[in-house]
Design a protein around this motif. Structure first.
Motif, short mmCIF file in Angstrom:
data_model
loop_
_atom_site.label_atom_id
_atom_site.label_comp_id
_atom_site.label_asym_id
_atom_site.label_seq_id
_atom_site.Cartn_x
_atom_site.Cartn_y
_atom_site.Cartn_z
N ARG A 163 -15.54 -32.56 31.10
CA ARG A 163 -15.46 -34.02 31.21
C ARG A 163 -14.61 -34.54 30.06
NH1 ARG A 163 -20.91 -33.06 32.89
NH2 ARG A 163 -21.24 -33.82 35.01
N GLU A 164 -13.64 -35.31 30.41
CA GLU A 164 -12.68 -35.80 29.42
C GLU A 164 -13.36 -36.60 28.32
OE1 GLU A 164 -9.24 -39.24 29.17
OE2 GLU A 164 -10.01 -38.58 31.11
N GLY A 165 -14.24 -37.50 28.71
CA GLY A 165 -14.85 -38.37 27.74
C GLY A 165 -15.71 -37.65 26.74
N LYS A 166 -16.30 -36.50 27.16
CA LYS A 166 -17.23 -35.79 26.29
C LYS A 166 -16.52 -34.84 25.34
CE LYS A 166 -21.54 -33.28 26.33
NZ LYS A 166 -22.66 -32.79 27.14
N TYR A 167 -15.50 -34.16 25.85
CA TYR A 167 -14.88 -33.13 25.02
C TYR A 167 -13.74 -33.65 24.17
CZ TYR A 167 -17.44 -29.94 27.96
OH TYR A 167 -18.44 -29.29 28.61
N GLY A 168 -13.12 -34.72 24.57
CA GLY A 168 -11.99 -35.20 23.80
C GLY A 168 -10.69 -34.56 24.24
N MET A 179 -3.55 -37.57 39.20
CA MET A 179 -4.50 -37.41 38.11
C MET A 179 -4.23 -38.48 37.06
SD MET A 179 -4.70 -33.29 37.41
CE MET A 179 -5.72 -33.53 35.96
N LYS A 180 -5.28 -38.84 36.36
CA LYS A 180 -5.11 -39.78 35.25
C LYS A 180 -4.16 -39.17 34.22
CE LYS A 180 -9.79 -41.63 35.71
NZ LYS A 180 -11.11 -41.81 35.04
N PRO A 181 -3.25 -39.94 33.71
CA PRO A 181 -2.27 -39.38 32.76
C PRO A 181 -2.92 -38.67 31.57
CG PRO A 181 -1.62 -41.60 33.43
CD PRO A 181 -2.98 -41.37 34.00
N ARG A 182 -3.97 -39.27 31.04
CA ARG A 182 -4.63 -38.64 29.89
C ARG A 182 -5.27 -37.31 30.28
NH1 ARG A 182 -6.95 -39.57 24.93
NH2 ARG A 182 -9.01 -38.65 24.60
N LEU A 183 -5.96 -37.30 31.42
CA LEU A 183 -6.59 -36.06 31.88
C LEU A 183 -5.54 -35.01 32.20
CD1 LEU A 183 -9.16 -34.54 32.66
CD2 LEU A 183 -8.97 -35.52 34.95
N LYS A 184 -4.42 -35.44 32.78
CA LYS A 184 -3.34 -34.49 33.08
C LYS A 184 -2.81 -33.84 31.81
CE LYS A 184 -0.23 -35.86 36.01
NZ LYS A 184 0.95 -36.55 36.57
N ASN A 185 -2.62 -34.63 30.78
CA ASN A 185 -2.12 -34.09 29.51
C ASN A 185 -3.14 -33.14 28.88
OD1 ASN A 185 0.25 -35.55 29.75
ND2 ASN A 185 -0.56 -37.31 28.62
N ILE A 186 -4.41 -33.53 28.93
CA ILE A 186 -5.44 -32.68 28.35
C ILE A 186 -5.49 -31.35 29.08
CG2 ILE A 186 -7.93 -32.44 28.06
CD1 ILE A 186 -8.08 -35.44 27.62
N PHE A 187 -5.43 -31.39 30.39
CA PHE A 187 -5.49 -30.15 31.17
C PHE A 187 -4.28 -29.27 30.89
CE2 PHE A 187 -3.97 -28.02 35.05
CZ PHE A 187 -4.97 -27.07 35.17
N ILE A 213 -14.92 -26.59 36.22
CA ILE A 213 -14.58 -27.68 37.12
C ILE A 213 -14.07 -28.84 36.29
CG2 ILE A 213 -15.42 -29.12 39.01
CD1 ILE A 213 -15.68 -26.15 39.57
N VAL A 214 -12.87 -29.30 36.59
CA VAL A 214 -12.28 -30.42 35.84
C VAL A 214 -12.68 -31.71 36.56
CG1 VAL A 214 -10.17 -31.47 34.98
CG2 VAL A 214 -10.38 -28.98 35.07
N GLU A 215 -13.62 -32.41 35.97
CA GLU A 215 -14.08 -33.66 36.58
C GLU A 215 -13.03 -34.74 36.40
OE1 GLU A 215 -18.12 -36.37 36.71
OE2 GLU A 215 -17.52 -35.45 34.83
N GLY A 216 -12.86 -35.55 37.43
CA GLY A 216 -11.87 -36.61 37.40
C GLY A 216 -10.59 -36.24 38.09
N SER A 217 -10.46 -34.96 38.51
CA SER A 217 -9.25 -34.54 39.21
C SER A 217 -9.30 -34.89 40.69
CB SER A 217 -9.02 -33.04 39.02
OG SER A 217 -10.14 -32.30 39.47
N GLY A 218 -10.51 -35.15 41.23
CA GLY A 218 -10.61 -35.60 42.61
C GLY A 218 -11.29 -34.62 43.54
#
Length: 1391
Positions: free
Chosen positions: A429-434, A191-199, A361-366
């Protein structure tokens, strides 16, 4: 291969290390099946269990341990294989294993003996037996500090209530406020590091703040590892109290590596577990960061996914429990969070959606998560097999070759069903929610599902508020519950008119306030313009004029951004005009209508109505008050409630006017025998309109008769009558052109006249007629004259469309036609390029030196144009060439010139392959590309107009009313008498033209001043109301705070200059003091809590914390998807009432006409033992041939409402397409199974008898029933038995003596549906067709309704019947709700 946990292979010394309390135990030796006894499923322990919550890392007390040791073996089982059958597979070390996956020595002693009665084939249902569990207690992860958890080995058939009892009563867990089921990839993924941290941060935050349970697969890999690490990081960064997060891992016992260390028949307190990822092989280690483990055992080894059914049942059971906190009782909500994942994850999501569980659904997780996220916003019809195949090829590039065609079909079907339930699907979506907003996404997903949940006549706000209270999430309550939408609903529909849009126009006189307002608007001084408008006297006209100015300036502006700003500001002024007029109309209708027609000297001696009309402001013209005024003008002095048939009757026989058939508004025309009554009738615009229609039709009929029957060399009297009639039309058009009551001048009036499309059409028709008449009067051009007159007749007929503008249905369609004509005009340029290019090339290739101009035009343009519509020239290739159909030398004027031919055999010599290719390309681009482009342009135009149908009709209605209000009352040709009267009065007597008394009125100064003062007063009320609304608006609050902060910053800057930084020093000092105070408060709170002075609730956070704000993916906010093209319920994968799965059928494969080679549905036909009439249970061809389809088969009606259906191999085919299941399912008969659904409704009323309204529409109540052994409500109806007229379920509700009366009610009712019903029981060969009849009781004192209620009260006591409020959230079957929607539409009621 890992060794199964058996005590027989563990030395006593090692055993004491693992289970120190056990010592030597008889169970160390090989056991026999007879040693085990069957124990009750659930027994209470002999001593009480502590209710306090037990911390996982605290040592277990002796009493608690004894209770657990005695309770678990009595109530919880494991599974063991009792019969060794050698498998063709071997272990990882190459040793022989059983079909269950275990080695021979890992079985019981009796399992290796020769079988007596168990058979030769291994069967899990017979060869696996339940026994008391031998693995439970505390688990300690060796080498990982003090990590301690709870674990238990359970049978896959363990009831969920037993496990829930274990967790809440013996493990000491509090019931959760929320259940978070995390699923996804079981293998490690990136997972992208930023998305992993957000999740991680968001998941832990929602669990910690709401008191949730997190449920995962429990292994140290994939998404489970991500969750565990998130919990670990949170615990390390928080205090002891904040770090309590319940993380439950539900894993398969047979896939756990090192599980032998967990086997302790007397309980492991603790059991030492080593996490060894390097040597785990195909198995998995448990995750050390989970607090509790439920290890599901089905008696096999190495088989993943065993835990899924039990996990699903447990989650469903927990979600059905009620949690009471702080006096608030809520059902425990559940949400599914998805990261990455494979096929198993897709099944989990599908089951969750099917059970009504919201999914995030966590987009970007694959993989699966990204596939669903990328198609979630698409309409379901666009989610095709090709699209899913494309997504899988990208996201599953490593394993894509494993996807068979059948698997692609199954995935497509499941994803379609998932996306179809948008209210349960939320994409993060990471980009939308922050950052750090997953927690809000999870909670918002629950609220969205709650808002869309069906309910009985009340909103779900109370349930949502209870959830927010239980979770202690004020931010969620503020963003999801206490919103402006709910406030508008409370305040009612009376505020809606304040938000309509309007527009206007502007002219100029000397007025300083007006001039300053115009200057502010032109200079884009928005705030100044609003202030000046608030001070202006003629405020409604000023707002409309400002809107008009801005719209005209926007047309001249080239910068797009500036244009948008101008149009937005124009809309604001339109809002102001509508708001003021709305308040005025509510106070006094007559005064408000005077404001519309009052001549405003400040704005060019025009009126508010004219300002709105010239700017084409449909919103203002369509306002209810304006329309009421126009209706009064349309009916003249007559009452507006006179029926049209009365008007026509009086037109045809005017003595009826002196009866009471027609009523008038003014009392002075009421007396009988009064000539004023006759004049009032025939001068009304509605009468003038219908008289002109009658006159115009007569003119066209006479014109057509002359052209077709009576066109003589010398004109007949009928033809002279047409000329006279046309002369009257010319005079009327001249009057309209020159009539100038406002003294605009001839040029201005001509400009206004020719702006109207219908005036242009009139002039065109008249000119063509005059041209034809001129030719007709010359003997040598008699025939051309008739042709030109025929063309004039066409134009006169087209003029008829103007009459249809009075129709609400046809009026907007005329606008559509006019706009489509513009589309066609531009389209012809594109088409001409292809027609000419292909025509020239074809002519040059086929024919040599054609010199005849007419045949050149035919070959290049005419034939090329006809080719588009399928008329392909026969000589385009040599196959259909016939030399007799052409002229070899081009000398025959009636035949085209022949193509280039061979002189010997007269065969064509042109390259046929080239002409065919050119023809194919030409048809491809013209027929497919260009024509579809034209259709798309037409569709866009239609959609644009269709969205504003009501406004367009009302706007056109004004033009028609204004035209006939100023038109002389006599129709052509008698209108010449009126023209003569006007000529004498204006030309000879020199009398000025009078204004229209109603559409433009100049008031006396005193009356005008009083009217404007009244308008000013209501404008102030409107502005005050607007200010109150703006103060409550969140955006305005933020704007006010920003202004105050800016002001404070300026003051600080000034003070900084004066005091050289004194303010900053004081602020720093104040911050330090606040920080010290917060630390002191925290110390005091901890001290009080340590001395048992706590309140039982979590310690509130001290200090400021910024709650993150988030907006979820707006799936709910999308335009409501149109109704599906194919049946949906009839394709649910699991057939109701059975374990038979349907074959997956995506939307695109539903029609029988679509080729579907993979289609191989299973067959299922239920045996209804209680039914005397049913088709064969296992149909053979011989039995099927006895059935007569498409006709009456004895008492069984096998005729479909949709006509003849296809019968294939003795079985009928569902007319709506494939369902994924053959046979008749739970239905009784093959083919149509007829049903009857009466929909009994009445108006919902208050205690005083008045009808309750919502959104300005009346509300209905519908009769619904809940039948025995059913958990859902339904309409009182169902399947019809052969020969019966009322369904059996309806007879249960009604007493026998009321059956005939109810049949009469059905005959008097309205049929709203007759045909196919999308029912989950439908199959490929049997389906439900129903007749839905609306029975509405309009009067609350209706005798039949009272009798019905009395008979309902005496029906079967096992039935539950009620009158229920009808809206879209009523909890009925989906197909029943569609019927209710039709009833609401029929009655114009709220839905």
């Amino acid at each position: 291969m890992a060794v199964r946990g058996r005590c027989t292979k563990v030395l006593p010394s090692e055993l004491n290390k693992v289970c120190p309390q056990r010592g030597d135990d008889p169970t160390m030796h090989p056991r026999k099946m007879s040693d085990f006894e069957v124990v009750p499923n659930l027994q209470q322990s002999s001593s009480s269990v502590s209710k306090s919550r037990r911390k996982a890392h605290f040592p277990t007390g002796s009493n608690e341990k004894e209770n657990l040791i005695s309770w678990i073996p009595e109530n919880i089982r494991k599974k063991e294989c009792t019969y060794f059958v050698e498998s063709s597979q071997t272990s990882d070390s190459g040793r022989i294993v059983c079909e269950c996956g275990y080695l021979r020595e890992q079985h019981l002693e009796d399992a290796a003996k020769p079988p007596i009665f168990l058979g030769k084939e291994w069967d899990s249902s017979r060869h696996i037996q339940e026994m008391p569990t031998d693995a439970f207690g505390d688990i300690h992860f060796t080498g990982l500090g003090q990590k301690m958890g709870k674990y238990v080995r359970v049978s896959s058939d363990t009831p969920p209530r037993v496990i829930y009892h274990l967790m809440t009563q013996h493990w000491g867990l509090d019931a959760p406020n929320l259940l978070i089921s995390v699923t996804g990839g079981a293998k490690n993924f990136i997972m992208k590091p930023r998305l992993k941290n957000i999740f991680r941060q968001g998941l832990v935050k929602v669990a910690q703040t709401t008191g949730a349970w997190i449920i995962t697969g429990g292994s140290h890999t994939g998404v489970m590892k991500q969750v565990g690490e998130a919990v670990r990081d949170f615990i390390l960064s928080c205090s002891h109290k904040e770090g309590e997060i319940v993380t439950i891992g539900i894993a398969t016992w047979g896939t756990v590596y090192n599980r032998e260390s967990l086997i302790c028949p007397m309980g492991g307190f603790p059991a030492e577990y080593i996490l060894d990822e390097e040597n785990q092989g195909s198995l998995s280690c448990l995750d050390s960061n989970h607090s509790h483990f439920i290890l599901v055992d089905d008696g096999t080894h190495g088989r993943y996914g065993v835990e899924i059914p039990l996990r699903t049942r447990l989650e469903k059971f927990i979600s059905e429990q009620t949690k009471v906190k702080g006096g608030v009782a809520i059902k425990i909500p559940i949400v599914c969070v998805v990261l990455e994942g494979g096929p198993g994850t897709l099944d989990t999501i599908y089951n969750a959606i099917t059970n009504g569980t919201p999914c995030v659904i966590v987009e970007g997780s694959g993989r699966v998560a990204d596939v669903i996220a990328q198609v979630a916003s698409l309409p379901v019809p666009k989610i095709t097999i090709a699209l899913i195949q494309k997504k899988l090829s990208v996201l599953f590039h490593d394993t894509y070759e494993l996807f068979t065609e059948g698997k692609l079909v199954e995935w497509t079907k499941k994803i379609q069903d998932i996306v179809r339930s948008r209210q349960l699907l939320t994409v993060f979506r990471e980009g939308k929610y922050g950052q750090q907003d997953v927690d809000v996404a999870i909670l918002q997903a629950l609220f969205k599902a709650s808002r869309n949940q069906d309910h009985f006549g009340r909103e779900n706000w109370d349930h949502q508020l209870k959830l927010a209270v239980a979770w202690n999430r004020v931010d969620i309550a503020r963003s999801e519950i206490f919103t402006d939408d709910h406030e508008w609903k409370v305040q009612g529909s009376s505020l809606r008119s304040l938000y309509k849009r309007s527009a206007g126009r502007v002219t100029f006189t000397m007025d300083p306030v007006r001039d300053l307002l115009i200057w502010a608007v032109v200079q884009n001084r928005k705030e100044l313009g609003e202030i000046i408008w608030a001070q202006s006297q003629d405020c409604m006209a000023a707002a409309l004029a400002c809107s008009k100015i801005l719209k005209e300036l926007a047309k001249e502006e080239e910068d797009t951004d500036t244009t948008d700003d101008m149009l937005a500001l124009a809309e604001q002024y339109e809002h102001k005009a509508i708001g003021v007029f709305t308040d005025c109309y509510r106070k006094d209708e007559e005064r408000a209508q005077k404001l519309l027609t009052r001549v405003s000297e400040a704005w060019g001696k025009t009126t508010c109505l004219q300002l709105a009309l010239e700017a084409k402001n449909m919103n203002f013209v369509s306002h209810g008050g304006v329309q009421a005024f126009l209706t009064k003008v349309w009916w003249g002095k007559m009452c507006v409630d006179n029926g049209l048939w009365r008007v026509i009757a009086c037109m045809l026989f005017f003595p009826l006017l002196y009866t009471s058939l027609i009523t008038f508004r003014e009392k002075r025309v009421q007396p009988m025998g009064c000539l004023t009554r006759l004049r009032a009738f025939f001068t009304a615009p509605v009468i003038i309109f219908h008289m002109n229609i009658l006159s115009y039709f007569t003119f066209l009929l006479l014109f057509a008769y002359v052209l077709m029957v009576d066109f003589q060399p010398l004109p007949s009297w009928r033809e002279y009558l047409i000329y006279f009639w046309l002369f009257s039309l010319v005079c009327e058009e001249t009057r309209q052109l020159l009539y100038d009551p406002d003294e605009f001048g001839v040029v201005k009036m001509a400009s206004l006249y020719f702006k109207d499309f219908w005036n242009k059409l009139d002039i065109c028709a008249i000119l063509v007629f005059i041209t034809g008449l001129t030719c007709r009067l010359i003997p040598s051009t008699l025939y051309p004259g008739r042709i030109i007159l025929s063309l004039a007749f066409i134009i006169f007929c087209l003029r008829l469309m103007h009459i249809f503008t009075v129709s609400k249905t046809l009026g907007p369609k005329i606008i559509i036609v006019k706009r489509m004509m513009k589309d066609v005009f531009f389209f012809l340029f594109l088409l001409a390029v292809w027609v000419v290019s292909f025509g020239v090339a074809k002519q040059a290739i086929l024919i040599h030196n054609e010199e005849r101009v007419e045949w050149l035009f035919r070959g290049v343009v005419y034939h090329s144009y006809l080719t588009i519509f399928g008329q392909i020239p026969s000589y385009i290739d040599g196959v259909n060439f016939n030399i007799d159909q052409c002229s070899p030398n081009g000398t025959d004027p009636y035949k085209p010139k022949c193509p280039e031919t061979n002189e010997d055999n007269k065969k064509p010599v042109f390259p046929e392959w080239l002409t065919v290719i050119l023809l194919c390309l030409y048809l491809l681009f013209t027929n497919i590309l260009l024509l579809n482009l034209l259709i798309a342009m037409f569709n866009y135009t239609f959609q644009q107009v269709q969205e504003h149908t009501d406004q367009i009709w009302k706007f056109q209605r004004h033009d028609l009313i204004e035209e006939y209000h100023g038109r002389p009352p006599a129709p052509p040709p008698f209108i010449l008498l009126n023209h003569l009267q006007i000529l004498v009065r204006r030309g000879l007597l020199r009398r000025p033209a009078t204004h229209h008394k109603q559409l433009k009125e100049k008031l006396e100064k005193n009356e005008e001043a009083a009217l404007l003062s009244w308008e000013m007063y209501l404008k102030e009320n409107y502005l005050q109301h607007q200010q109150c609304q703006e103060k409550q608006n969140t955006e305005q609050k933020i704007r006010d705070i920003a202004q105050r902060v800016d002001l404070l910053a300026e003051l600080l800057d000034l003070d900084r200059v004066k005091s050289t930084g004194m303010v900053e020093q004081r602020l720093v000092s104040l911050e330090d003091q606040v920080h010290q105070s917060a630390q002191a408060l925290r110390w005091i709170m901890k001290a009080l809590q340590g001395n048992d002075f706590s309140s039982g609730e979590d310690m509130p956070a001290v200090g400021s914390s910024k709650a993150s704000e988030m907006k979820e993916v707006d799936l709910e906010g999308k335009p409501e998807e149109s109704q599906p093209l194919y049946h949906v319920l009839a394709r649910n994968l699991l057939y109701p009432g059975s374990h038979t799965p349907r074959f997956p059928v995506p939307d695109e494969k539903v029609p029988w006409e679509v080729d579907f080679p993979l289609y191989n549905p299973p067959a299922y036909s239920a045996d209804h033992k209680d039914m005397a009439v049913q088709d064969p249970f296992s149909p053979s061809l011989e039995c099927l041939l006895k059935i007569n389809y498409n006709t009456m088969d004895g008492l069984i009606n096998r005729q479909s409402f949709h006509g003849l259906y296809t019968v294939q191999d003795g079985l009928p085919l569902n007319p709506m397409g494939r369902t994924g299941l053959q046979g008749r399912g739970r239905l009784h008969c093959f083919g149509p199974n007829h049903a009857l659904h009466p929909i009994v409704t009445r108006w919902r009323r208050n205690l005083d008898g008045s009808i309750i309204r919502k959104s300005l529409k009346k509300m209905l109540e519908v009769l619904v029933a809940q039948y025995p052994l059913s958990d859902v409500w339904a309409l009182p109806g169902g399947s019809l038995e052969p020969g019966e007229t009322l369904p059996l379920k309806l007879k249960w509700i009604l007493r026998r003596e009321f059956w005939p009366q109810f049949q009469n009610l059905l005959k008097q009712g309205t049929e709203i549906h007759k045909g196919y019903l999308d029912d989950p029981r439908n199959t490929d060969n049997a389906w439900v067709e129903t007749v839905a009849i609306s029975v509405h009781f309009n009067n609350q004192n209706d005798v039949e309704m009272k009798r019905l209620n009395s008979f309902l009260q005496g029906c079967d006591p096992e039935l539950c019947i009620r009158w229920q409020v009808l809206d879209k959230r009523i909890p009925l079957h989906a197909n029943h709700k569609e019927l209710l929607h039709k009833v609401s539409t029929l009655l114009g009621a709220y839905y």
